[in-house]
Design a protein around this motif. Structure first.
Motif, PDB file in Angstrom:
ATOM      1  N   UNK A   1      29.566 134.564 -12.390  1.00  0.00           N
ATOM      2  CA  UNK A   1      28.009 135.316 -11.399  1.00  0.00           C
ATOM      3  C   UNK A   1      26.775 134.216 -12.406  1.00  0.00           C
ATOM      4  N   UNK A   2      25.687 133.719 -11.003  1.00  0.00           N
ATOM      5  CA  UNK A   2      25.111 133.273 -10.977  1.00  0.00           C
ATOM      6  C   UNK A   2      23.699 133.339 -10.530  1.00  0.00           C
ATOM      7  N   UNK A   3      22.776 132.421 -10.202  1.00  0.00           N
ATOM      8  CA  UNK A   3      22.001 132.410  -9.695  1.00  0.00           C
ATOM      9  C   UNK A   3      21.403 133.091  -8.562  1.00  0.00           C
ATOM     10  N   UNK A   4      20.510 133.494  -7.918  1.00  0.00           N
ATOM     11  CA  UNK A   4      20.746 134.488  -6.647  1.00  0.00           C
ATOM     12  C   UNK A   4      19.001 134.808  -6.255  1.00  0.00           C
ATOM     13  N   UNK A   5      19.074 134.533  -4.209  1.00  0.00           N
ATOM     14  CA  UNK A   5      17.110 134.705  -4.006  1.00  0.00           C
ATOM     15  C   UNK A   5      17.519 135.988  -3.904  1.00  0.00           C
ATOM     16  N   UNK A   6      16.252 136.239  -4.406  1.00  0.00           N
ATOM     17  CA  UNK A   6      16.024 137.906  -3.321  1.00  0.00           C
ATOM     18  C   UNK A   6      15.323 137.086  -1.514  1.00  0.00           C
ATOM     19  N   UNK A   7      14.643 136.416  -1.324  1.00  0.00           N
ATOM     20  CA  UNK A   7      14.349 135.483   0.143  1.00  0.00           C
ATOM     21  C   UNK A   7      13.071 136.198   0.431  1.00  0.00           C
ATOM     22  N   UNK A   8      12.141 136.850  -0.529  1.00  0.00           N
ATOM     23  CA  UNK A   8      10.989 137.184  -0.517  1.00  0.00           C
ATOM     24  C   UNK A   8       9.679 136.814  -1.346  1.00  0.00           C
ATOM     25  N   UNK A   9       8.978 134.974  -0.950  1.00  0.00           N
ATOM     26  CA  UNK A   9       8.701 134.109  -1.604  1.00  0.00           C
ATOM     27  C   UNK A   9       7.304 134.857  -2.149  1.00  0.00           C
ATOM     28  N   UNK A  10       7.061 135.722  -1.618  1.00  0.00           N
ATOM     29  CA  UNK A  10       5.149 136.137  -2.445  1.00  0.00           C
ATOM     30  C   UNK A  10       5.513 137.484  -3.244  1.00  0.00           C
ATOM     31  N   UNK A  11       6.240 138.047  -3.299  1.00  0.00           N
ATOM     32  CA  UNK A  11       7.039 138.790  -4.324  1.00  0.00           C
ATOM     33  C   UNK A  11       7.514 138.291  -5.329  1.00  0.00           C
TER      34      UNK A  11
END
Length: 203
Positions: free
Chosen positions: A32-42
Motif C-alpha cells: 500500500x502506498x501514496x494516494x491523491x485526494x485530487x483537491x489541490x487547494x485543500x
C-alpha cells in the motif's frame, strides 16, 4: 472524497522490493502506498499547516481548521478572516498564506497540469507566498503523483536514508544514494518515511 492511486505504484513497489538497501523496509510495510485526494487547494492548505511542526500537532490544527471552515475551499476561507484562521492554531504568517491562496485561487489552480513538467509545476507553485520548494515537492508527490520526486529539504528523508546508510552525513551524499531509486524516488521516499513513522502522513 475518493483517493486516486498512481498507475506506476505496483511496478515501483516490485522494483524497490528487490533493492538491497530499501527492500527490507518495503517488505515490512507492504504494497500500500501514496494516494491523491485530487483537491489541490485543500492539499496545499494542509501542507502549509504542517510546515515545521509535528504530524500530531498538524493533525490537531487541521481538525480545528476543518471544523471552523466546514469545508476547506477558497470560498469558505474568504468567508472568514485571517484572525479566525489563526485562532485554529495556525501561525499568523500561515493564516496570511492560506488567505492569499484563496484570494488568488483561479491563477493557482487553472493550469494545464497534465502537459506541465515537474519543474514547471514547481516554478508555478513557488510563485505564491507560503509555498517554498519543499511544499511544491510535497504537492508533486501527494497531489500530482509524480513518480520521481525526492526532497532533500525534507529532514525525514535525510534521516531515513541515514538509518540505512549511516555514513551519509550530508544532503549531497543522501542525494547520491537516492539516485539508485530512480525513476521511483517518490515511492522510495514513502518507504523512507515509514522507517521514522509507520503511520503515513496525509496531505
Amino acid at each position: 472524497m475518493a483517493s486516486r492511486v498512481p498507475i506506476w505504484w505496483d511496478e515501483a513497489h516490485e522494483v524497490l522490493l528487490n533493492d538491497e538497501l530499501l527492500g527490507p523496509v518495503v517488505k515490512e510495510h507492504g504494497p500500500a502506498g501514496i494516494s491523491s485526494r485530487e483537491d489541490l487547494f485543500q492539499t496545499l492548505v494542509r501542507s502549509i499547516v504542517g510546515q515545521q511542526i509535528s504530524v500530531t500537532a498538524a493533525d490537531a490544527i487541521w481538525g480545528r481548521l476543518c471544523a471552523h471552515l466546514g469545508e476547506v475551499t477558497p470560498h469558505h476561507v474568504l468567508a472568514t478572516d485571517q484572525p479566525s484562521i489563526a485562532s485554529c492554531g495556525v501561525t499568523r504568517p500561515k493564516a496570511s498564506y492560506i488567505y492569499g491562496l484563496a484570494e488568488d485561487a483561479e491563477r493557482l489552480m487553472d493550469q494545464p497540469w497534465n502537459t506541465m513538467s515537474d519543474s514547471e509545476i514547481q516554478k508555478h507553485l513557488v510563485s505564491f507566498r507560503g509555498i517554498g520548494p519543499w511544499t511544491a515537492e510535497m504537492m508533486l508527490m501527494f497531489h500530482f503523483l509524480r513518480q520521481d520526486i525526492f526532497s532533500l529539504g525534507d529532514i525525514g528523508l535525510i534521516r531515513g536514508t541515514q538509518r540505512l546508510v549511516p555514513d551519509a552525513e550530508t544532503k549531497e551524499q543522501v542525494g547520491e544514494i537516492a539516485e539508485r531509486w530512480r525513476p521511483y524516488r517518490t515511492a522510495a521516499a514513502w518507504y523512507l518515511w515509514r522507517i521514522l513513522d509507520p503511520v503515513p502522513v496525509e496531505y
